[in-house]
Design a protein around this motif. Structure first.
Motif, PDB file in Angstrom:
ATOM      1  N   SER A  47       4.241  -0.107 -16.257  1.00 51.14           N
ATOM      2  CA  SER A  47       3.850  -1.368 -15.618  1.00 51.14           C
ATOM      3  C   SER A  47       4.538  -1.805 -14.434  1.00 51.14           C
ATOM      4  CB  SER A  47       3.984  -2.449 -16.673  1.00 51.14           C
ATOM      5  OG  SER A  47       3.396  -2.257 -17.913  1.00 51.14           O
ATOM      6  N   LEU A  48       5.784  -1.587 -14.360  1.00 50.71           N
ATOM      7  CA  LEU A  48       6.682  -1.611 -12.815  1.00 50.71           C
ATOM      8  C   LEU A  48       6.190  -0.897 -11.855  1.00 50.71           C
ATOM      9  CD1 LEU A  48       8.793  -3.300 -11.565  1.00 50.71           C
ATOM     10  CD2 LEU A  48      10.286  -1.475 -12.296  1.00 50.71           C
ATOM     11  N   VAL A  49       5.589   0.493 -12.204  1.00 52.49           N
ATOM     12  CA  VAL A  49       5.184   1.110 -11.185  1.00 52.49           C
ATOM     13  C   VAL A  49       3.872   0.759 -10.593  1.00 52.49           C
ATOM     14  CG1 VAL A  49       4.319   3.429 -10.757  1.00 52.49           C
ATOM     15  CG2 VAL A  49       6.442   3.091 -11.943  1.00 52.49           C
ATOM     16  N   GLN A  50       3.015   0.197 -11.677  1.00 52.31           N
ATOM     17  CA  GLN A  50       1.886  -0.381 -11.008  1.00 52.31           C
ATOM     18  C   GLN A  50       2.069  -1.728 -10.287  1.00 52.31           C
ATOM     19  OE1 GLN A  50      -0.221  -1.440 -15.009  1.00 52.31           O
ATOM     20  NE2 GLN A  50      -1.472   0.392 -14.615  1.00 52.31           N
ATOM     21  N   HIS A  51       3.212  -2.517 -10.538  1.00 49.17           N
ATOM     22  CA  HIS A  51       3.436  -3.733  -9.651  1.00 49.17           C
ATOM     23  C   HIS A  51       3.844  -2.928  -8.278  1.00 49.17           C
ATOM     24  CE1 HIS A  51       3.055  -7.061 -12.147  1.00 49.17           C
ATOM     25  NE2 HIS A  51       4.060  -6.522 -13.213  1.00 49.17           N
ATOM     26  N   PHE A  52       4.802  -2.056  -8.401  1.00 44.85           N
ATOM     27  CA  PHE A  52       5.265  -1.556  -6.884  1.00 44.85           C
ATOM     28  C   PHE A  52       4.064  -0.877  -6.228  1.00 44.85           C
ATOM     29  CE2 PHE A  52       9.825  -0.527  -8.552  1.00 44.85           C
ATOM     30  CZ  PHE A  52      10.143  -1.927  -8.342  1.00 44.85           C
ATOM     31  N   ALA A  53       3.076  -0.274  -6.742  1.00 41.23           N
ATOM     32  CA  ALA A  53       1.839   0.370  -6.272  1.00 41.23           C
ATOM     33  C   ALA A  53       1.080  -0.781  -5.522  1.00 41.23           C
ATOM     34  CB  ALA A  53       1.182   1.096  -7.294  1.00 41.23           C
ATOM     35  N   ALA A  54       0.908  -2.077  -6.198  1.00 40.33           N
ATOM     36  CA  ALA A  54       0.201  -3.121  -5.670  1.00 40.33           C
ATOM     37  C   ALA A  54       0.947  -3.637  -4.601  1.00 40.33           C
ATOM     38  CB  ALA A  54      -0.156  -4.093  -6.755  1.00 40.33           C
ATOM     39  N   MET A  55       2.117  -3.726  -4.533  1.00 39.06           N
ATOM     40  CA  MET A  55       3.146  -4.273  -3.503  1.00 39.06           C
ATOM     41  C   MET A  55       2.930  -3.342  -2.204  1.00 39.06           C
ATOM     42  SD  MET A  55       6.600  -5.022  -5.452  1.00 39.06           S
ATOM     43  CE  MET A  55       7.293  -5.013  -4.267  1.00 39.06           C
ATOM     44  N   ALA A  56       2.910  -1.923  -2.494  1.00 35.37           N
ATOM     45  CA  ALA A  56       2.561  -1.085  -1.133  1.00 35.37           C
ATOM     46  C   ALA A  56       1.260  -1.429  -0.595  1.00 35.37           C
ATOM     47  CB  ALA A  56       2.975   0.513  -1.798  1.00 35.37           C
ATOM     48  N   LYS A  57       0.217  -1.981  -1.309  1.00 38.10           N
ATOM     49  CA  LYS A  57      -0.984  -2.209  -0.876  1.00 38.10           C
ATOM     50  C   LYS A  57      -1.030  -3.598  -0.203  1.00 38.10           C
ATOM     51  CE  LYS A  57      -3.229   0.960  -4.054  1.00 38.10           C
ATOM     52  NZ  LYS A  57      -4.341   0.737  -5.324  1.00 38.10           N
ATOM     53  N   GLY A  58      -0.186  -4.233  -0.271  1.00 35.53           N
ATOM     54  CA  GLY A  58       0.154  -5.684   0.408  1.00 35.53           C
ATOM     55  C   GLY A  58      -0.623  -6.700  -0.740  1.00 35.53           C
ATOM     56  N   GLN A  59      -0.998  -6.287  -1.922  1.00 34.26           N
ATOM     57  CA  GLN A  59      -1.524  -7.248  -2.812  1.00 34.26           C
ATOM     58  C   GLN A  59      -0.658  -8.178  -3.606  1.00 34.26           C
ATOM     59  OE1 GLN A  59      -3.574  -4.080  -4.968  1.00 34.26           O
ATOM     60  NE2 GLN A  59      -5.416  -4.184  -3.914  1.00 34.26           N
ATOM     61  N   VAL A  60       0.441  -7.739  -4.022  1.00 29.81           N
ATOM     62  CA  VAL A  60       1.482  -8.431  -4.610  1.00 29.81           C
ATOM     63  C   VAL A  60       2.926  -8.432  -3.672  1.00 29.81           C
ATOM     64  CG1 VAL A  60       3.077  -7.995  -6.753  1.00 29.81           C
ATOM     65  CG2 VAL A  60       0.520  -7.350  -6.511  1.00 29.81           C
ATOM     66  N   ARG A  61       3.428  -9.818  -3.972  1.00 29.36           N
ATOM     67  CA  ARG A  61       4.796  -9.952  -3.282  1.00 29.36           C
ATOM     68  C   ARG A  61       6.021 -10.264  -4.614  1.00 29.36           C
ATOM     69  NH1 ARG A  61       3.442 -12.519   1.640  1.00 29.36           N
ATOM     70  NH2 ARG A  61       5.905 -12.198   2.281  1.00 29.36           N
ATOM     71  N   LEU A  62       6.862  -9.827  -4.342  1.00 29.67           N
ATOM     72  CA  LEU A  62       7.985  -9.644  -5.494  1.00 29.67           C
ATOM     73  C   LEU A  62       8.853 -10.885  -5.113  1.00 29.67           C
ATOM     74  CD1 LEU A  62       9.620  -8.798  -7.761  1.00 29.67           C
ATOM     75  CD2 LEU A  62      10.492  -6.825  -6.360  1.00 29.67           C
ATOM     76  N   LEU A  63       9.184 -11.869  -5.923  1.00 27.08           N
ATOM     77  CA  LEU A  63      10.581 -12.473  -5.853  1.00 27.08           C
ATOM     78  C   LEU A  63      11.618 -12.264  -6.830  1.00 27.08           C
ATOM     79  CD1 LEU A  63      11.461 -15.042  -4.515  1.00 27.08           C
ATOM     80  CD2 LEU A  63      10.318 -16.560  -6.414  1.00 27.08           C
ATOM     81  N   VAL A  64      12.761 -11.951  -6.250  1.00 26.48           N
ATOM     82  CA  VAL A  64      13.717 -11.679  -7.210  1.00 26.48           C
ATOM     83  C   VAL A  64      14.990 -12.530  -7.104  1.00 26.48           C
ATOM     84  CG1 VAL A  64      15.560  -9.803  -7.493  1.00 26.48           C
ATOM     85  CG2 VAL A  64      13.185  -9.163  -6.865  1.00 26.48           C
TER      86      VAL A  64
END
Length: 174
Positions: A47-64
């Motif tokens: 699931s985390l890898v899916q989030h990272f892949a979407a981030m690489a495509k510019g579809q998701v932004r991560l707030l930490v």
């Protein structure tokens, strides 16, 4: 001491491991973040890898959010809509605060930081999220300004005979 929030941090092995630890600990403490305990880091990794892949495509932004010791203590994923009729709002996913930090107001801080981040994105007017009914999350989100705008009864099956509502929440940003 408050958390330090970063939008779009560099994805390093340390950040990856910190998010895996957070997601595992939150899930195993009963947090409603997509899994039912018991879970392992390896069970969460896809699931985390899916989030990272979407981030690489510019579809998701991560707030930490990092705690005073530099550990990952909170996360939220801001997911942009790709449908041209819905680009004025985004989804908030995987909203987590580590169990050791709960009760300190960090959940409210995380949601405020997510709203600030969304306001900084061109054309975003609202945040939408869903939460698992039956654990009081909708009350927490309402206390942070979100409004319940929909509910799908029994849409989430956490175990045999244990179905929960999928609660849809919205936060207008204007």
């Amino acid at each position: 001491m408050p958390l330090t929030f970063t939008l779009d941090p560099a994805v390093t092995p340390g950040l990856r491991d910190g998010i895996l630890d957070l997601w595992t600990d939150v899930s195993n403490a009963g947090g409603a973040v997509g899994f039912v305990p018991p879970v392992t880091r390896e069970g969460i990794r896809p699931s985390l890898v899916q989030h990272f892949a979407a981030m690489a495509k510019g579809q998701v932004r991560l707030l930490v959010g990092h705690d005073e010791e530099g550990r990952v203590a909170a996360t939220a994923f801001l997911t942009l809509n790709t449908h041209h009729l819905m680009t004025h709002w985004l989804w908030l996913y995987t909203v987590m605060v580590h169990p050791r930090h709960q009760g300190k107001g960090y959940g409210r801080d995380l949601l405020a930081a997510a709203a600030d981040a969304a306001r900084g994105l061109d054309g975003i007017e609202a945040i939408r999220l869903t939460c698992r009914g039956g654990v009081g999350l909708e009350l927490f989100y309402e206390s942070c300004g979100y409004k319940e705008v929909g509910r799908v009864p029994g849409a989430i099956r956490v175990g045999p005979g244990d179905d929960r509502d999928d609660v849809i929440m919205l936060l207008p940003l204007n």
